[in-house]
Design an enzyme around this catalytic site. Structure first.
Site, short mmCIF file in Angstrom:
data_model
loop_
_atom_site.label_atom_id
_atom_site.label_comp_id
_atom_site.label_asym_id
_atom_site.label_seq_id
_atom_site.Cartn_x
_atom_site.Cartn_y
_atom_site.Cartn_z
N GLY A 52 0.77 -1.24 0.00
CA GLY A 52 0.00 0.00 0.00
C GLY A 52 0.81 1.29 0.00
CD GLN A 53 6.24 0.82 0.97
OE1 GLN A 53 7.21 1.41 0.56
NE2 GLN A 53 6.26 -0.47 1.26
NE ARG A 54 1.56 9.85 -0.86
CZ ARG A 54 0.30 10.36 -0.93
NH1 ARG A 54 -0.29 10.48 -2.10
NH2 ARG A 54 -0.33 10.71 0.16
CB ILE A 110 3.82 0.18 -5.08
CG1 ILE A 110 3.54 0.00 -3.59
CG2 ILE A 110 5.31 0.12 -5.32
CD1 ILE A 110 4.08 -1.32 -3.04
#
Lengths: 415, 182
Positions: B70-72, B74
Site C-alpha cells: 500500500g505504499q504511495r 506503488i
C-alpha cells in the site's frame, strides 16, 4: 557447391559449413550431439566425410582439429564457484522473467512495475528501461542469436518489440483479448509468436508489423510455446491439458498431444527436432515423437506438480522441476531417471541446464537458487541472498554467469 | 508459489473459488490480516514491497486472497490486480486519524474503477485493539460510506492482531459471494 569456411559451434557441439551454391552464400551444420571427450576422432571424421559431400580430403586435417577443440571444451573441468556480483534494485515491484542475449553481454528483466529493463552484464548498469505497457510485463525475449531486438508480452494484452540499441519501441501488437504470458522469436528472427490466456497463440511478422496467423484450437489458456530449431514448427502448451504442434508456414494444426491429466506447465523441442518434452500438473513429464505426435514415454516419479521441464542443449538429458521441492534428471534415450536433486525446502519453479549440459540450475520459493551436478545430482552450490521467492533464473552461453529474478523486486548477478 | 501458480490464480475461477483483493494504505494491517486468515505467525511482518497471495478454505469456498502493498509509490500499480476480482476488502488503520482523508480518497478512487464496478466491498476498521482507534461508525460517517449505492458494502471493526472481528467480516464475504456467484 564450394566450401568457403568451417566454423565451430561449442553448444551443442557442431561444425558449421559456410558454402556457396548458385552464387549464394549458405550455411549448414554438422551436429555432433553425441560427442564425448573420449570419442575416437579418426573414426568420427571418417564418418563425417562419408555423410557430408562438402567435406573433401583436403579439409580433413582442419575437421580433425575442430573436433579436437570441441572435445577439449567438453572435457574442461569446471570448478567454478559462483559468488554474488551485484544486486540490481531499480524495479519497484516483483520481477517476472529474465533472459540473456546470446553472448551474455546483456540481459533483460520483466516486472510487475510494467517495465522491462535492459542491463549490461559486466557492469550491472541499467542501459534502458522499456516503458509503455499498462500492466505487468510477464514474458520477455531477445531475438537470439542476433540480439538486436527485444520482445515484451504484458498482462495489458499487448506485445511490444523494441530496439536493443536505442530502447525505442518498433511495434505494438494488438489482437489478443487477454494477458500475454509467453512469447518467442523464431530462429530466423522474422516472426514473433505470442501465447495468451485468451486460449490462442498468434504469429506476427516483424518486418511488416502485422499478425500473420492466429493459432486457434486450444480450449483453455496457453502458457508455454516453443519453436523448433529449424523454425518450421511451433508447439503450444495449454491449461486444457494438451500440447498442440503447428506448422509455422501455414498456421495449420498438425498434431494434438493428448495424454496428460492436468494442466500443461511447460513444453519444449530437443535440438534435432525429433522429440518434444512436456511437463504437467498431473505430476508427470511426457516424451513425444515430434514428427508423428505419438506418445513415447511417461517420466513419473514426482509427488506433486511438474512446474518446468527442459532438454539440455544437445537433447541428451531432460530436467524436471516440481512443486514437491525436488528436481530430476532423465536420460532422453533410455528414459531412466539418472539423478534426483534434493535439498530445496519449497517448490522449484524453474530449471535449466548450462549450455555445456554438465550443470543444472534451479530456482525455488525457498528464496535460493541451487547448482547441481547433472550426472550425479550432487548439490554444488546454494545461491543465497534473495529476500523472497525466486521466480526466474538463467545461465549465459559461456556458463560462467547466472542471473536470478525474485519477488523481492531485485535481480542478482552471480559470477 | 511461483509464476505459474500466479497464472493459475489469475484465470477466471470456477464456481467455488473466490478472488479477493486486499487493499488499503501502507501500515493499515493488510498482511497481518492475510496471515491471521491463514493462521500463520504474525510476529514478524515487514512492509509489503509487492504482493502476497494466500488461499484459505471457508464455508465451502476457496478464498484466494491477494494482499497488495500500500505504499504511495506503488499504489498506481493496484490496477495490475483488478481483473476478475469477486470481492474487495479495504483495510483502514482506525487509529491513524491523520490519514483518514487520504484513505477515504483512495477508496473513492477504487470505487470509481470500471474493472471493480459492482464488486462488493468490505471495509475493515482495523486496529480496534488500540485505545485511540476510532469506532467503525465514526469511520463510516467520515468516509461517507452511506453514499455508496452501486454495490453492496459493509464496514466491520476488527483487530487483525488479536483476530477479533475478522471472522465476522469473512462471513459477510462468503454470504455476498454466494449471492453473486450463484
Amino acid at each position: 557447391m564450394a566450401l568457403r569456411r568451417l566454423l565451430l559451434r561449442y553448444f551443442p557441439p557442431g561444425i558449421i559449413l559456410e558454402y556457396v551454391e548458385g552464387g549464394e552464400s549458405k550455411t549448414r551444420s554438422i551436429d555432433l550431439l553425441d560427442l564425448r571427450p573420449d570419442t575416437d576422432v579418426t573414426a568420427l571424421v571418417e564418418e563425417i566425410q562419408k555423410r557430408e559431400p562438402l567435406i573433401t580430403a583436403s579439409c580433413l586435417e582442419h575437421i580433425t582439429h575442430l573436433v579436437q577443440r570441441l572435445q577439449e571444451k567438453l572435457g574442461e573441468k569446471q570448478n567454478h564457484k559462483f559468488s554474488l556480483f551485484k544486486v540490481l534494485r531499480t524495479h519497484i515491484l516483483p520481477l517476472t522473467n529474465v533472459a540473456f542475449n546470446k553472448s551474455g553481454s546483456r540481459f533483460i528483466t520483466g516486472s510487475y512495475d510494467r517495465t522491462c529493463k535492459l542491463w549490461d552484464t559486466a557492469s550491472g548498469e541499467e542501459l534502458h528501461s522499456l516503458e509503455g505497457h499498462r500492466n505487468v510485463v510477464y514474458a520477455i525475449a531477445f531475438n537470439n542469436p542476433y540480439g538486436d531486438k527485444i520482445a515484451t508480452g504484458s498482462f495489458d494484452k499487448t506485445c511490444k518489440v523494441w530496439s536493443t540499441e536505442t530502447g525505442k519501441c518498433y511495434h505494438t501488437f494488438r489482437g489478443h483479448s487477454a494477458e500475454i504470458v509467453c512469447l518467442s522469436f523464431n530462429p530466423q528472427s522474422t516472426l514473433l509468436a505470442t501465447g495468451s490466456m485468451d486460449t490462442t497463440a498468434k504469429l506476427w511478422d516483424l518486418e511488416k508489423g502485422e499478425e500473420v496467423a492466429s493459432l486457434n484450437g486450444h480450449s483453455a489458456e496457453i502458457i508455454a510455446l516453443s519453436f523448433n530449431t529449424t523454425g518450421d514448427r511451433i508447439i503450444t502448451g495449454s491449461f486444457d491439458h494438451t500440447v498442440a504442434v503447428w506448422d509455422v508456414g501455414t498456421g495449420r494444426l498438425l498434431h494434438t498431444l493428448i495424454g496428460h491429466r492436468g494442466e500443461i506447465s511447460s513444453a519444449q523441442f530437443n535440438w534435432d527436432c525429433s522429440l518434444i518434452v512436456t511437463g504437467s500438473m498431473d505430476k508427470t513429464c511426457m516424451l513425444w515423437d515430434a514428427v508423428t505426435g505419438t506418445h513415447i514415454a511417461t517420466l513419473a516419479g514426482h509427488s506433486k506438480e511438474v512446474l518446468d521441464v527442459c532438454f539440455d542443449y544437445a537433447g541428451q538429458r531432460i530436467a524436471t522441476a516440481s512443486a514437491d521441492g525436488s528436481a530430476r534428471v532423465y536420460n532422453a534415450g533410455t528414459k531412466q531417471c539418472i539423478a534426483k536433486l534434493e535439498g530445496h525446502e519449497d517448490e522449484i519453479s524453474k530449471v535449466c541446464f548450462n549450455p555445456k549440459g554438465n550443470c543444472i540450475l534451479t530456482a525455488s520459493s525457498d528464496k535460493t537458487a541451487r547448482l547441481w551436478d547433472a550426472a550425479t545430482g550432487h548439490c554444488l552450490q546454494v545461491l543465497e541472498g534473495h529476500a523472497d521467492e525466486i521466480f526466474s533464473c538463467a545461465f549465459n552461453y559461456r556458463g560462467d554467469t547466472i542471473i536470478t529474478g525474485s519477488k523481492d523486486n531485485s535481480c542478482r548477478i552471480w559470477h | 508459489m511461483g509464476l505459474l501458480s500466479i497464472l493459475r490464480k489469475l484465470k477466471s475461477t470456477p464456481d467455488q473459488e473466490v478472488r479477493i483483493l486486499l487493499l488499503g494504505l501502507d501500515n493499515a494491517g493488510k498482511t497481518t490480516l492475510l496471515k491471521q486468515l491463514a493462521s500463520e505467525d504474525i510476529s514478524h511482518i515487514t512492509p509489503t514491497q509487492g504482493f502476497n497471495i494466500k488461499s484459505v478454505q471457508s464455508q465451502g469456498f476457496k478464498l484466494n486472497v491477494w494482499d497488495i502493498g500500500g505504499q504511495r509509490k506503488i499504489r498506481p500499480y493496484w490496477r495490475n490486480y483488478f481483473e476478475n476480482t469477486d470481492i474487495l476488502i479495504y483495510v483502514i488503520d482506525s487509529a491513524d486519524r491523520k490519514r483518514f482523508e487520504e484513505t477515504g480518497q483512495e477508496l473513492a478512487e477504487l470505487l470509481d474503477e470500471e474493472k471493480l464496478s459492482g464488486v462488493p466491498v468490505l471495509i475493515f476498521a482495523n486496529k480496534q485493539d488500540l485505545l485511540t482507534a476510532a469506532p467503525a461508525s465514526e469511520i463510516a460517517e467520515g468516509l461517507n460510506l452511506h453514499t455508496i449505492r452501486d454495490r453492496v458494502w459493509q464496514i466491520q471493526s476488527c483487530s487483525a492482531l488479536s483476530g477479533e472481528g475478522v471472522q465476522d467480516g469473512m462471513n459477510w464475504v462468503c454470504k455476498n459471494v454466494s449471492t453473486k456467484k450463484k
